[in-house]
Design a protein around this motif. Structure first.
Motif, PDB file in Angstrom:
ATOM      1  N   UNK A   1       0.821  -1.206   0.000  1.00 24.99           N
ATOM      2  CA  UNK A   1       0.000   0.000   0.000  1.00 24.99           C
ATOM      3  C   UNK A   1       0.852   1.252   0.000  1.00 24.99           C
ATOM      4  N   UNK A   2       2.140   1.100   0.347  1.00 25.81           N
ATOM      5  CA  UNK A   2       3.081   2.223   0.298  1.00 25.81           C
ATOM      6  C   UNK A   2       4.265   1.889  -0.611  1.00 25.81           C
ATOM      7  N   UNK A   3       4.965   0.805  -0.304  1.00 24.51           N
ATOM      8  CA  UNK A   3       6.135   0.435  -1.098  1.00 24.51           C
ATOM      9  C   UNK A   3       5.738  -0.236  -2.413  1.00 24.51           C
ATOM     10  N   UNK A   4       4.625  -0.931  -2.400  1.00 22.17           N
ATOM     11  CA  UNK A   4       4.094  -1.580  -3.591  1.00 22.17           C
ATOM     12  C   UNK A   4       2.577  -1.606  -3.437  1.00 22.17           C
ATOM     13  N   UNK A   5       1.844  -1.375  -4.514  1.00 25.29           N
ATOM     14  CA  UNK A   5       0.386  -1.325  -4.433  1.00 25.29           C
ATOM     15  C   UNK A   5      -0.207  -2.718  -4.616  1.00 25.29           C
TER      16      UNK A   5
ATOM     17  N   UNK B   1      10.264  -3.396  -8.815  1.00 22.41           N
ATOM     18  CA  UNK B   1       9.513  -2.219  -8.356  1.00 22.41           C
ATOM     19  C   UNK B   1      10.110  -1.701  -7.048  1.00 22.41           C
ATOM     20  N   UNK B   2      10.369  -2.603  -6.115  1.00 19.83           N
ATOM     21  CA  UNK B   2      10.918  -2.206  -4.826  1.00 19.83           C
ATOM     22  C   UNK B   2      12.307  -1.590  -4.984  1.00 19.83           C
ATOM     23  N   UNK B   3      13.126  -2.176  -5.840  1.00 13.84           N
ATOM     24  CA  UNK B   3      14.474  -1.644  -6.078  1.00 13.84           C
ATOM     25  C   UNK B   3      14.410  -0.221  -6.616  1.00 13.84           C
ATOM     26  N   UNK B   4      13.470   0.006  -7.538  1.00 11.89           N
ATOM     27  CA  UNK B   4      13.339   1.342  -8.130  1.00 11.89           C
ATOM     28  C   UNK B   4      12.896   2.372  -7.110  1.00 11.89           C
TER      29      UNK B   4
END
Length: 456
Positions: free
Chosen positions: A78-82, A409-412
């Motif tokens: 919800x914050x780091x990934x939707x 996604x998290x890395x970016x």
């Protein structure tokens, strides 16, 4: 990618565990957790003096080490990934993030110094990072706990337990130091209904009754005629009521540990009292007591409702702990949420109107039940996922990358997940620190310290 990729969030137990002998040989499961450490409520909710309850961790550990399961901590969905991004990466997404907030009393004075939620207090002595700086003021002699559930009894027991008992548990060092200086001698547990509606269980009540150095104070008048009233009640309710009646009618007895204490610590249950206002000290800064509305019951059994009689009484106390329940919060705009009931609308764990999205645990059915209840509930949701896989409801013809996509996604976004082997390094450090202090472990309460320990 071979197999079906399933995402499970903040799950205590692997949701895709075998249920009734059924499982899927090709399921690959990724578990995400917002903290660097796993185990959720078992680590941060179960009382430190109940180590046997934490044995469920062994099941999780065995599952997390499976070749078809991976753990990723330090990731806030919800914050780091939707959730939408997760749905693109997995064939099925299971949300199992529990109840992260508490219900409020909603009365004047609730924000005074000396008033705490049970959730925050439990998190404090259990090392939940967000509560590590709580610093509760334990300088008063009388504490009031609002609520008649197992959490309320846990808190009362921790407040009144002999320090030698607590020193052998995984309670945090700062909490132990604060309790060593505590002046609390009396703990009252108040509820708006009567003895037949208490939510705690007999095991926890018996443990409280037998706590060395303490004396229960129950008013016999509260239990008049109850033995007859529960003759046809379910066995657990009947046995629980009989134990309360027996304790109320018994003469105070000596306990072995009381020999050393001239004045035992006291605890008691107060019924049909609903908090109306937290009363301030003359300078208006902290709590000095609580005005309680006296109630009468309408209806019978567990469905009885408490109705104010118009009479009130004041109870003097310098510490108030509200233990009236937890509530879940919405996670992501893409996920339907029933704000009135604090749950994700679902049918057997299938999120209404969102194929491929599932929920389990307290966010599925509300904050009720114990660990075994939640385990069985997770098996129910797992069964729904399996049925949808086998019935073609889920489109598995398209390959999904799982963490391959999410990791990018998290890395970016500058997020570095914590693996299960990373957690095992944190675990080893905690156990080593605990051993030096004669404890099972000394929990690390600062997430940054955890990350530094594993080189993040």
């Amino acid at each position: 990618v071979s197999g079906y990729r399933i995402f499970v969030q903040h799950s205590l137990l692997l949701c895709i565990s075998p249920s009734s002998g059924q499982h899927h040989d090709l399921a690959q499961v990724d578990i995400y957790e917002k903290l660097p450490v796993p185990f959720g409520l078992v680590r941060f909710g179960v009382a430190p003096d109940h180590p046997e309850v934490k044995n469920v961790i062994n099941t999780f550990t065995h599952t997390a080490r499976s070749d078809r399961c991976a753990y990723y901590g330090n990731v806030t969905v919800g914050r780091d990934v939707t959730v939408g991004e997760l749905q693109q990466a997995y064939h099925a997404v299971v949300l199992s993030y529990g109840a992260e907030d508490n219900r409020v009393l909603g009365i004047p004075g609730e924000n005074l110094s000396g008033v705490y939620s049970a959730r925050a207090f439990v998190g404090w002595y259990n090392g939940l990072p967000e509560n590590r700086d709580l610093k509760p003021d334990l300088s008063c002699e009388t504490a009031l706990i609002v609520g008649h559930g197992n959490v309320a009894l846990d808190i009362a027991r921790i407040l009144l337990s002999p320090l030698d008992f607590l020193r052998k548990t995984d309670i945090t060092d700062c909490s132990l130091a604060a309790l060593a200086c505590s002046k609390v001698k009396r703990v009252w547990l108040a509820g708006r209904r009567g003895p037949l509606q208490v939510a705690f269980t007999i095991k926890e009540l018996r443990e409280m009754i037998n706590l060395p150095g303490t004396q229960p104070v129950l008013n016999p008048a509260d239990f008049t005629g109850l033995e007859n009233a529960v003759k046809d009640a379910p066995r657990p309710r009947k046995r629980l009521t009989e134990l309360m009646v027996k304790t109320a009618l018994e003469k105070p007895r000596e306990k072995a540990a009381m020999v050393q204490a001239a004045i035992p610590r006291l605890w008691g249950l107060k019924f049909q009292r609903s908090p109306q206002e937290v009363l301030p000290t003359p300078d208006g800064t902290r709590v000095r007591g609580v005005r309680m509305a006296l109630t009468r019951l309408e209806g019978l059994g567990e469905s009885a409702k408490a109705v104010p009689t118009g009479d009130v009484e004041e109870l003097e106390c310098g510490l108030v702990l509200s233990s009236i329940g937890y509530r879940s919060l919405p996670l992501d705009p893409a996920v339907p949420f029933d704000t009135q009931h604090g749950v994700i609308p679902n049918s057997s764990g299938r999120v209404m109107g969102v194929p491929g999205l599932y929920c389990s645990g307290w966010v599925k059915r509300g904050p009720v039940g114990v660990i075994i209840t939640t385990m069985n509930d997770s098996f129910d949701t797992a069964q729904s996922v399996l049925e949808d896989l086998q019935g073609g409801v889920l489109d598995v013809s398209v390959s999904r990358e799982g963490f391959g996509a999410v990791g990018s996604i998290l890395h970016s976004r500058g997020i570095r997940p914590v693996s299960f082997s990373d957690w095992e390094k944190i675990d080893a450090a905690e156990v080593a620190r605990g051993k030096a202090a004669g404890k099972p472990r000394e929990k690390i309460v600062d997430p940054q310290e955890m990350l530094q320990l594993i080189g993040h």
